[in-house]
Design an enzyme around this catalytic site. Sequence first.
Site, PDB file in Angstrom:
ATOM      1  N   ARG A  64       0.848  -1.185   0.000  1.00 30.45           N
ATOM      2  CA  ARG A  64       0.000   0.000   0.000  1.00 30.45           C
ATOM      3  C   ARG A  64       0.893   1.247   0.000  1.00 30.45           C
ATOM      4  NH1 ARG A  64       1.469   1.611   4.493  1.00 30.45           N
ATOM      5  NH2 ARG A  64       0.301   3.538   4.268  1.00 30.45           N
ATOM      6  N   GLY A  65       0.238   2.406  -0.065  1.00 34.61           N
ATOM      7  CA  GLY A  65       0.967   3.663  -0.115  1.00 34.61           C
ATOM      8  C   GLY A  65       1.188   4.094  -1.547  1.00 34.61           C
ATOM      9  N   ALA A  66       0.846   5.340  -1.860  1.00 37.67           N
ATOM     10  CA  ALA A  66       0.812   5.788  -3.251  1.00 37.67           C
ATOM     11  C   ALA A  66       2.098   5.535  -4.030  1.00 37.67           C
ATOM     12  CB  ALA A  66       0.432   7.275  -3.296  1.00 37.67           C
ATOM     13  N   ARG A  98      -7.019  -0.416  -7.064  1.00 38.15           N
ATOM     14  CA  ARG A  98      -7.370   0.651  -6.112  1.00 38.15           C
ATOM     15  C   ARG A  98      -7.536   1.929  -6.917  1.00 38.15           C
ATOM     16  NH1 ARG A  98      -4.759   1.225  -0.419  1.00 38.15           N
ATOM     17  NH2 ARG A  98      -6.906   1.918  -0.055  1.00 38.15           N
ATOM     18  N   GLN A 212      -3.102   2.047  10.436  1.00 41.18           N
ATOM     19  CA  GLN A 212      -1.798   2.146   9.774  1.00 41.18           C
ATOM     20  C   GLN A 212      -0.815   2.988  10.566  1.00 41.18           C
ATOM     21  OE1 GLN A 212      -4.778   2.693   8.237  1.00 41.18           O
ATOM     22  NE2 GLN A 212      -4.749   2.021   6.109  1.00 41.18           N
ATOM     23  N   ASP A 253      -2.591  10.500  -1.867  1.00 40.75           N
ATOM     24  CA  ASP A 253      -2.826   9.444  -2.842  1.00 40.75           C
ATOM     25  C   ASP A 253      -3.177  10.013  -4.210  1.00 40.75           C
ATOM     26  OD1 ASP A 253      -3.083   6.467  -1.564  1.00 40.75           O
ATOM     27  OD2 ASP A 253      -3.434   8.027  -0.093  1.00 40.75           O
ATOM     28  N   ASN A 263      -6.303  11.918   0.625  1.00 40.57           N
ATOM     29  CA  ASN A 263      -5.385  11.158   1.479  1.00 40.57           C
ATOM     30  C   ASN A 263      -6.219  10.318   2.429  1.00 40.57           C
ATOM     31  OD1 ASN A 263      -2.576  10.622   2.249  1.00 40.57           O
ATOM     32  ND2 ASN A 263      -3.141  11.523   4.215  1.00 40.57           N
ATOM     33  N   LYS A 264      -5.548   9.494   3.210  1.00 39.44           N
ATOM     34  CA  LYS A 264      -6.242   8.586   4.121  1.00 39.44           C
ATOM     35  C   LYS A 264      -7.315   9.330   4.906  1.00 39.44           C
ATOM     36  CE  LYS A 264      -5.739   5.041   4.430  1.00 39.44           C
ATOM     37  NZ  LYS A 264      -6.528   3.989   3.715  1.00 39.44           N
TER      38      LYS A 264
END
Length: 373
Positions: A64-66, A98, A212, A253, A263-264
């Site tokens: 995960r993570g852009a 995603r 996270q 993201d 973003n999250k």
Amino acid sequence: MADQYAHAREDNRPTEKSAIRWEEPPEGPVLVLLDQTRLPTEEVELVCTDASALVEAIRSLAVRGAPLLGIAGAYGVALAAARGYDVEEAAGALEAARPTAVNLSVGVRRARSAYRAALTGGGDAGQAAAAALAAARALHREDAVASARMADHGLALLDELLPGGVHRILTHCNTGSLVSGGEGTAFAVALAAHRAGRLRRLWVDETRPLLQGARLTAYEAARSGMPYTLLTDNAAGSLFAAGEVDAVLIGADRIAADGSVANKVGSYPLAVLARYHHVPFIVVAPVTTIDPETPDGAGIEVEQRPAFEVTEVVAPQMLVTGAGGGIPVAPLGTQAYNPAFDVTPPELITAVVTERGAVSPVTAEALAELSAR
């Protein structure tokens, strides 16, 4: 899943394993991922032998993570090509895994373009696969360089905004080496401040519902010897009110053309709190996260995650009883609103920091100029 299998460490000692790497054992090339769903209690690696296994790893948030999703997407195309699978089909599945993180599409398209160009230029399937892999490896290297530059630019901005002192930084979700080919985005700035002796405290939002921050950012901060404190997401307001936050640093993201940042989920409330309390709110992300084809925040597709992530609590190695593999914390049949991201408008953002420098104020014109450099 037959094409994805796990390797667990025999002890709990910290390692310096990368979040993603390409390997070529005798039985054929594979993509090895550090399974982030199992952290921090154990370090387990997933070995993907085809793109479908990687798609599942992306959807389950094992990777995960852009920025890292971009790297994974490129390697996924290379893996399909090297293994003789349908590259176009693999690329489409990877891009759809995603929808919010634009870097995933950027990585997939870069490797696919290299693959197509090799074929168009008269190369055979093996040469095209090699071209796709070279593109993925180049993206991986570039992200590491970008991470270091973002750290430098971010720390310089912090010192400009907050001169003459050590910094108390609040962060959200996870933005370190687990999401990057280098040391991360927002976390890399905090790490640079720590190494320079200018980090007084890293405040780590737990980041509900998948934790996270608690599982991953605290894990990385502890490994780096940083002074950090974990807090529940809904304690952030109390922290601001007490005057304990000097700056907020988050990743992204997707950044729309007008400067709106996805973003999250939980990032937008922090931006509102920061504005009210006159605290800088800084977004740190590579230029590849800027999406000129999305005009504004309303055009960003926000991924909706399964309800069980909210109605159940899941942690590695625990006894599970719920339908999603966790312990129920809500009555059976409870509906849940569970967006993976929220969108922060540009007027609440002090600056966007990239490997090419910082933009402040955040405007469509400034972002377009930055992207064109």
